[in-house]
Design a protein around this motif. Structure first.
Motif, PDB file in Angstrom:
ATOM      1  N   GLU A  85       1.257 -10.483   5.668  1.00  0.00           N
ATOM      2  CA  GLU A  85       2.323 -10.627   6.658  1.00  0.00           C
ATOM      3  C   GLU A  85       3.506  -9.700   6.352  1.00  0.00           C
ATOM      4  N   GLY A  86       3.563  -9.212   5.116  1.00  0.00           N
ATOM      5  CA  GLY A  86       4.621  -8.277   4.733  1.00  0.00           C
ATOM      6  C   GLY A  86       4.194  -6.823   4.818  1.00  0.00           C
ATOM      7  N   GLY A  87       3.047  -6.559   5.420  1.00  0.00           N
ATOM      8  CA  GLY A  87       2.609  -5.184   5.589  1.00  0.00           C
ATOM      9  C   GLY A  87       1.944  -4.583   4.372  1.00  0.00           C
ATOM     10  N   LEU A  88       1.492  -5.434   3.444  1.00  0.00           N
ATOM     11  CA  LEU A  88       0.827  -4.962   2.233  1.00  0.00           C
ATOM     12  C   LEU A  88      -0.668  -5.250   2.312  1.00  0.00           C
ATOM     13  N   ASP A  89      -1.429  -4.596   1.462  1.00  0.00           N
ATOM     14  CA  ASP A  89      -2.861  -4.849   1.373  1.00  0.00           C
ATOM     15  C   ASP A  89      -3.063  -6.280   0.902  1.00  0.00           C
ATOM     16  N   ALA A  90      -3.921  -7.025   1.581  1.00  0.00           N
ATOM     17  CA  ALA A  90      -4.125  -8.435   1.251  1.00  0.00           C
ATOM     18  C   ALA A  90      -4.849  -8.635  -0.075  1.00  0.00           C
ATOM     19  N   LYS A  91      -5.543  -7.610  -0.556  1.00  0.00           N
ATOM     20  CA  LYS A  91      -6.297  -7.746  -1.796  1.00  0.00           C
ATOM     21  C   LYS A  91      -5.369  -7.833  -2.999  1.00  0.00           C
ATOM     22  N   ARG A  92      -5.903  -8.350  -4.091  1.00  0.00           N
ATOM     23  CA  ARG A  92      -5.138  -8.401  -5.340  1.00  0.00           C
ATOM     24  C   ARG A  92      -4.707  -6.988  -5.718  1.00  0.00           C
ATOM     25  N   PRO A  93      -3.414  -6.774  -5.942  1.00  0.00           N
ATOM     26  CA  PRO A  93      -2.925  -5.431  -6.249  1.00  0.00           C
ATOM     27  C   PRO A  93      -3.263  -5.034  -7.680  1.00  0.00           C
ATOM     28  N   PRO A  94      -3.108  -3.768  -8.021  1.00  0.00           N
ATOM     29  CA  PRO A  94      -3.453  -3.320  -9.369  1.00  0.00           C
ATOM     30  C   PRO A  94      -2.444  -3.735 -10.433  1.00  0.00           C
ATOM     31  N   MET A 261       6.970  -1.446   6.216  1.00  0.00           N
ATOM     32  CA  MET A 261       7.190  -1.762   4.812  1.00  0.00           C
ATOM     33  C   MET A 261       7.274  -0.496   3.971  1.00  0.00           C
ATOM     34  N   ASN A 262       6.403   0.464   4.243  1.00  0.00           N
ATOM     35  CA  ASN A 262       6.428   1.712   3.483  1.00  0.00           C
ATOM     36  C   ASN A 262       7.762   2.432   3.640  1.00  0.00           C
TER      37      ASN A 262
END
Length: 318
Positions: A85-94, A261-262
């Motif tokens: 919902e914040g415009g980020l990738d939903a996957k676990r980040p690095p 977001m970017n």
């Protein structure tokens, strides 16, 4: 079995056990949580539950069981739905996103959230908090053992946030650290070691004026508490009474597209352009907090074995 302690005001400030809407007063004069825990607070709480004369919690004002001094360390974007919902990738980040809030942002579970009138995008974030009862001053390798050894218990936290400051100025600390921007409590549930794994099965619910906005289970955390303890122990110290907030699930007011977001995270983007972009993207969003809104937060296991109570705060613009 663990025990739920509270801190309350009734002709002075006291410690007690909250059970079934009744408070069992604990014979304790310690002013800080760290001192209470160090002075066999859990044992005295257990004795109070057995022998003290209880009274209704409605007779007192409940305070934050987490007291100053103490640090507040936070995990950010730690649920897939919140990332999306914040415009980020939903996957676990690095990497595990870590930031802090000012300890002076802590307020009680029944106190008003007081926001400057200049803030237009005031947001809520229910989070599970872990409270330390032993000093962690060096690296640990076994996260499960660390959770049992260093963590006193669980508590509700609300990481109240000014999205205006957080994203236009790129100041997370400033946007999240205003006074009263961290309601905590009412219950600090002091766990027994065998209850530590229940950190993975707690139900979080946040409502605004009775409408459910956030609902999730801690099993959905991307970076688990155990691995976070291992990571943070390699870079910093924790002291008794410190608070670790583990992240908020989806359902906050903030909604951004990836390109928005970017742009907001770009440190080279001009401030006036960021302000315009953020305001434009959020102008038709009705979910930001308004004067008089009532936020209720609850965290418990499905069977009610662990119940962190009901946090209820009213929003005031001052």
């Amino acid at each position: 079995m663990g025990i739920g302690i509270v801190r309350y005001e009734k002709e002075g400030i006291h410690w007690g056990v909250l059970d079934g809407g009744q408070i069992y007063p604990v014979q304790a004069s310690e002013e800080t949580l760290a001192a209470f825990l160090a002075a066999d607070g859990k044992q005295r709480a257990e004795e109070a539950r057995e022998h003290a004369q209880p009274f209704s919690q409605l007779e007192v004002t409940l305070l934050s069981p987490v007291t100053l001094p103490g640090q507040i360390v936070c995990q950010g974007a730690n649920y897939s739905a919140h990332r999306e919902e914040g415009g980020l990738d939903a996957k676990r980040p690095p990497f595990n996103m870590i930031f802090t809030k000012a300890p002076s942002s802590v307020t009680g579970p029944e106190h008003d959230i007081e926001s400057p009138k200049s803030i237009e995008l005031l947001d809520y974030e229910i989070e599970l908090g872990l409270v330390f009862h032993k000093a962690l001053t060096g690296p640990v390798a076994d996260g499960e053992a660390a959770l049992k050894h260093y963590v006193a218990g669980f508590v509700i936290g609300n990481d109240v946030s000014s999205r205006d400051l957080q994203f236009t100025e790129n100041q997370w600390f400033k946007g999240k650290s205003l006074r009263t921007f961290c309601p905590v409590g009412p219950v600090l549930y002091l766990i027994d070691p065998e209850e530590a794994p229940l950190v993975h099965d707690l139900e979080l619910t946040l409502k605004v004026n009775g409408e459910v906005r956030q609902q999730a289970n801690t099993s959905q955390l991307l970076y688990k508490p155990e691995e976070t303890l291992v990571e943070l122990s390699g870079m910093m110290d924790f002291q008794p009474g410190d608070l670790l907030l583990t992240g908020t699930p989806g359902g906050v007011a903030l909604k951004l597209q990836a390109d928005e977001m970017n742009a907001l995270l770009n440190p080279f983007e001009k401030l006036d352009k960021k302000v315009k972009m953020l305001n434009e993207s959020q102008k038709d969003n009705p979910n930001y907090l308004k004067e008089g809104d009532v936020i209720t937060c609850e965290i418990r296991t499905a069977d009610g074995k662990i119940d962190l109570g009901r946090q209820e705060n009213t929003v005031r613009f001052v």
